[in-house]
Design a protein around this motif. Structure first.
Motif, PDB file in Angstrom:
ATOM      1  N   PHE A 155       0.832  -1.201   0.000  1.00  0.00           N
ATOM      2  CA  PHE A 155       0.000   0.000   0.000  1.00  0.00           C
ATOM      3  C   PHE A 155       0.869   1.253   0.000  1.00  0.00           C
ATOM      4  O   PHE A 155       0.616   2.197  -0.759  1.00  0.00           O
ATOM      5  CB  PHE A 155      -0.943  -0.016   1.204  1.00  0.00           C
ATOM      6  N   GLU A 156       1.891   1.270   0.833  1.00  0.00           N
ATOM      7  CA  GLU A 156       2.783   2.437   0.891  1.00  0.00           C
ATOM      8  C   GLU A 156       3.515   2.627  -0.434  1.00  0.00           C
ATOM      9  O   GLU A 156       3.679   3.756  -0.900  1.00  0.00           O
ATOM     10  CB  GLU A 156       3.778   2.299   2.050  1.00  0.00           C
ATOM     11  N   LEU A 157       3.930   1.512  -1.066  1.00  0.00           N
ATOM     12  CA  LEU A 157       4.580   1.603  -2.369  1.00  0.00           C
ATOM     13  C   LEU A 157       3.616   2.205  -3.399  1.00  0.00           C
ATOM     14  O   LEU A 157       3.977   3.108  -4.151  1.00  0.00           O
ATOM     15  CB  LEU A 157       5.046   0.221  -2.831  1.00  0.00           C
ATOM     16  N   ALA A 158       2.386   1.718  -3.415  1.00  0.00           N
ATOM     17  CA  ALA A 158       1.384   2.232  -4.351  1.00  0.00           C
ATOM     18  C   ALA A 158       1.130   3.718  -4.110  1.00  0.00           C
ATOM     19  O   ALA A 158       0.999   4.502  -5.056  1.00  0.00           O
ATOM     20  CB  ALA A 158       0.089   1.421  -4.240  1.00  0.00           C
ATOM     21  N   ARG A 159       1.062   4.109  -2.858  1.00  0.00           N
ATOM     22  CA  ARG A 159       0.852   5.526  -2.527  1.00  0.00           C
ATOM     23  C   ARG A 159       2.006   6.369  -3.047  1.00  0.00           C
ATOM     24  O   ARG A 159       1.787   7.436  -3.643  1.00  0.00           O
ATOM     25  CB  ARG A 159       0.673   5.694  -1.024  1.00  0.00           C
ATOM     26  N   CYS A 160       3.218   5.911  -2.846  1.00  0.00           N
ATOM     27  CA  CYS A 160       4.384   6.652  -3.337  1.00  0.00           C
ATOM     28  C   CYS A 160       4.368   6.759  -4.858  1.00  0.00           C
ATOM     29  O   CYS A 160       4.639   7.829  -5.411  1.00  0.00           O
ATOM     30  CB  CYS A 160       5.680   5.961  -2.897  1.00  0.00           C
ATOM     31  N   LEU A 161       4.036   5.667  -5.527  1.00  0.00           N
ATOM     32  CA  LEU A 161       3.992   5.670  -6.991  1.00  0.00           C
ATOM     33  C   LEU A 161       2.921   6.613  -7.516  1.00  0.00           C
ATOM     34  O   LEU A 161       3.135   7.310  -8.508  1.00  0.00           O
ATOM     35  CB  LEU A 161       3.773   4.252  -7.533  1.00  0.00           C
ATOM     36  N   SER A 162       1.788   6.658  -6.848  1.00  0.00           N
ATOM     37  CA  SER A 162       0.716   7.553  -7.310  1.00  0.00           C
ATOM     38  C   SER A 162       1.060   9.002  -7.059  1.00  0.00           C
ATOM     39  O   SER A 162       0.660   9.888  -7.823  1.00  0.00           O
ATOM     40  CB  SER A 162      -0.620   7.190  -6.650  1.00  0.00           C
TER      41      SER A 162
END
Length: 123
Positions: A113-120
């Motif tokens: 989730f944190e990775l996805a947030r950073c990517l977005s």
């Protein structure tokens, strides 16, 4: 032409069926009809009777009111159907993503989730 409420109810049937990971055939068997009838309900081609909607709700483990959530009386009368962005999960790809996400162990899921947030945030 299909009535907007019938289309909305059909989309909600499909949405819930996908959410629980059930095929049209499986739902049809639980309700005691042919899968082609489920297809017609989901597209709004055929109107779902009250008793059939009750059986579908039981098979999908939801209240009958679930199928009417998101309808706005004014827009329904105008012929518009109001699923909008709040019903993003009706997209099959998004639903598959959510299912896969919840299949991941919780500690890894939080990291993903944190990775996805950073990517977005970067996009």
């Amino acid at each position: 032409m299909a009535h907007p409420v019938d289309v909305h109810v059909g989309k909600r049937v499909r949405h819930r069926r996908w959410m629980v990971g059930m095929t049209q055939q499986q739902l049809a068997e639980k309700v005691g009809i042919k899968f082609q009838q489920i297809q017609k309900y989901e597209t709004g081609t055929n109107r779902v009777s009250a008793s059939r909607l009750w059986a579908i709700a039981e098979a999908l483990n939801v209240e009958v009111s679930f199928f009417f959530e998101g309808l706005d009386g004014d827009q329904e009368e105008a012929g518009a159907e109001t699923l909008g962005p709040a019903d993003l999960i009706a997209d099959k790809e998004a639903l598959d993503l959510v299912r896969s996400y919840y299949g991941i162990p919780e500690h890894q899921r939080k990291r993903l989730f944190e990775l996805a947030r950073c990517l977005s945030d970067v996009a």
